[in-house]
Write a protein that holds these residues in place. Structure first.
Motif, PDB file in Angstrom:
ATOM      1  N   VAL A   1      61.691  67.754  66.829  1.00 56.25           N
ATOM      2  CA  VAL A   1      61.209  69.063  66.378  1.00 56.25           C
ATOM      3  C   VAL A   1      59.754  69.216  66.808  1.00 56.25           C
ATOM      4  O   VAL A   1      58.863  68.544  66.286  1.00 56.25           O
ATOM      5  N   ASN A   2      59.525  70.074  67.759  1.00 54.20           N
ATOM      6  CA  ASN A   2      58.184  70.279  68.302  1.00 54.20           C
ATOM      7  C   ASN A   2      57.696  71.662  67.896  1.00 54.20           C
ATOM      8  O   ASN A   2      58.259  72.681  68.301  1.00 54.20           O
ATOM      9  N   VAL A   3      56.696  71.716  67.059  1.00 56.27           N
ATOM     10  CA  VAL A   3      56.138  72.974  66.562  1.00 56.27           C
ATOM     11  C   VAL A   3      54.688  73.090  67.006  1.00 56.27           C
ATOM     12  O   VAL A   3      53.890  72.165  66.800  1.00 56.27           O
ATOM     13  N   THR A   4      54.354  74.201  67.633  1.00 55.22           N
ATOM     14  CA  THR A   4      52.961  74.461  68.024  1.00 55.22           C
ATOM     15  C   THR A   4      52.498  75.773  67.409  1.00 55.22           C
ATOM     16  O   THR A   4      53.311  76.673  67.138  1.00 55.22           O
ATOM     17  N   ILE A   5      51.215  75.885  67.172  1.00 50.90           N
ATOM     18  CA  ILE A   5      50.605  77.090  66.620  1.00 50.90           C
ATOM     19  C   ILE A   5      49.756  77.739  67.706  1.00 50.90           C
ATOM     20  O   ILE A   5      48.875  77.092  68.290  1.00 50.90           O
ATOM     21  N   ASN A   6      50.028  78.996  67.990  1.00 52.27           N
ATOM     22  CA  ASN A   6      49.223  79.751  68.946  1.00 52.27           C
ATOM     23  C   ASN A   6      48.395  80.776  68.189  1.00 52.27           C
ATOM     24  O   ASN A   6      48.937  81.743  67.650  1.00 52.27           O
TER      25      ASN A   6
END
Length: 492
Positions: A12-17
């Motif tokens: 599970v790869n979550v990034t915040i932009n």
């Protein structure tokens, strides 16, 4: 449990932009008063104030800058911000400003312990060793500065304490004067660090400057700040001086206005045409605001009232006519004099025979009302800024398609709705040339109309440069009622 483990990111790869902060719109309520008092160093040039107390603290109660600022802040409602800019009207000496001293560093006991202070000055290419500085009997830091001045005068330098820092200035002025950072001396107690005048503690040295014209000053101030309005607090300006400033403001790419007060009573004579109002009208200077008054800063009071407008608020735009100028005495005029001033497009705070006084007419020297220039300058900047933010903040591109152009049009219409909300724009009949689906004589129910031709009609050369098709806007200004004629028919 295993001592090594895989990262959850493999599953599970979550990034915040985070979206970049939007560019801010300009503040169309900032007045800059330019003055020749030597309070603000040329290196600083512009200082901001939110009230009259700060101006009084810096300039005292008699300086032209204070007298002008007093009228600005006397308006009701009170404007929020004022800037004062330095005009280098006469040659300026070189200057070295020390760092701000803390309370502990400024303590008297720290200085009275020194009876053999020393430092080395570097003045206009020459080195001067200063020794024998005795502070054992000083009562405050002003006395410390005076003791230093007594020793360094022969080196062509003076020292001052302004309540928070020490400053060295050369006795000679002009571009030949220079100062560099102080260093220690071969004997005695080195005090350069205590004075915070070393390269590690002082501000950057300022070389001496030649005198500048008022136009050179305004050009320099234009590069230093984002002010909108300009006035000059100086009695020495003639009509030609005001005109060169007004013409620069008129030609500059960044929208600004210039306010000037006319005290010469010849402006009320229809046969006299060499006054600022007459010449500004002849040149059609739409960014020059002239006001006749015995008070030489009356125009600044009028601008103070105009600069309280909050374009984000509902029904907030105003006309300058009928407004009050607190602390300015109303002029008693004859009908002929009032008509002459109106014909010259010169504003005046006039007394009426019903025990009231109003500013009239609220015009610029060109064929425009003040509120039209003020409001449309805001509108131009608001549209420009919001379109920039649309392009700048978009996570994906705005496509060169009809849907992409629709995003641009929607952005523009959102700003125009704000213009309707603040009463700058209102529904009305369009009396200009037609375009798109709009024809002369059509009614604008929203107060505006925005049109862009379909992308498929765009020239290939334009498309290859990634330009949007031209967007055209029709905007109907709300205007303002300045006079009323009433006919009362009576029947018995």
């Amino acid at each position: 449990m295993a001592t090594k483990a895989l990262s959850v990111d493999r599953v599970v790869n979550v990034t915040i932009n985070l979206q970049p902060l939007a560019a801010s719109r300009r503040n169309f309520g900032v007045l800059l008063i330019a003055g020749a008092s030597d309070v603000i160093p040329p290196a600083e040039r512009i200082r901001s104030y939110t009230g009259i107390d700060g101006v009084a603290s810096d300039f005292g109660l008699d300086a032209p800058e204070y007298l002008a600022a007093e009228l600005f802040f006397s308006q009701s409602p009170r404007p929020a911000i004022l800037q004062i800019g330095r005009w280098v009207k006469t040659p300026c000496p070189a200057m070295l400003r020390g760092g701000i001293l803390t309370a502990e560093e400024a303590a008297r006991a720290r200085w009275t312990a020194i009876a053999d202070g020393s430092l080395t000055l570097h003045v206009s290419g020459e080195t001067h060793a200063v020794t024998g500085l005795d502070f054992s009997e000083v009562t405050n830091l002003n006395a410390v500065a005076a003791a230093i001045s007594g020793k360094v005068a022969s080196s062509g330098v003076a020292c001052a304490w302004d309540g928070e820092r020490f400053t060295l200035t050369t006795l000679d002025a002009g571009p030949g004067a220079s100062l560099t950072y102080c260093t220690g001396a071969a004997e005695g107690t080195a005090i350069a660090d205590m004075l915070k005048l070393t390269s590690a503690t002082a501000l950057a040295p300022q070389d001496g400057l030649p005198a500048e014209t008022i136009k050179e000053c305004v050009v320099e101030l234009a590069d230093r700040g984002d002010w909108y309005g300009l006035a000059v607090a100086d009695d020495g300006l003639g009509v030609d001086d005001h005109l060169v400033v007004a013409q620069y403001i008129q030609a500059a790419s960044k929208s600004r206005i210039y306010a000037a007060t006319i005290t010469d009573t010849r402006v009320m004579d229809a046969a006299y045409a060499d006054d600022l109002a007459s010449r500004g009208k002849a040149l059609k200077l739409s960014r020059l605001f002239c006001c006749y008054s015995a008070n030489k800063y009356a125009a600044i009071s009028a601008i103070g009232r105009a600069f309280t407008v909050n374009f984000s608020a509902n029904r907030s735009t105003i006309t300058l006519k009928f407004k009050q100028l607190p602390s300015v005495e109303a002029e008693g005029l004859t009908e002929s004099q009032a008509n002459t001033l109106a014909a010259k497009r010169c504003n005046v705070f006039a007394a009426y025979n019903n025990d009231t006084a109003i500013l009239q007419e609220g015009v610029m020297s060109g064929d425009t009302w003040f509120d039209e220039i003020h409001g449309t300058d805001w509108l131009q900047n608001a549209v420009q800024t919001e379109l920039w933010n649309l392009l700048y903040q978009s996570k994906t591109k705005i496509p060169q398609t009809n849907s992409g152009v629709h995003q641009l049009i929607t952005c523009i219409e959102n700003v125009l709705e704000q213009a309707v909300n603040n009463a700058l724009v209102a529904p009305g009949t369009w009396n200009g040339d037609g375009f798109g689906q709009l024809e002369r004589g059509d009614y604008l129910p929203k107060g505006y109309y925005v049109y862009s031709e379909p992308v498929e009609l765009q020239a290939q050369s334009e498309r290859e440069q990634r330009k949007a098709p031209p967007v055209q806007c029709a905007v109907k200004l709300a205007g303002a009622i300045h006079s009323v004629d009433v006919a009362i028919n009576v029947n018995r």
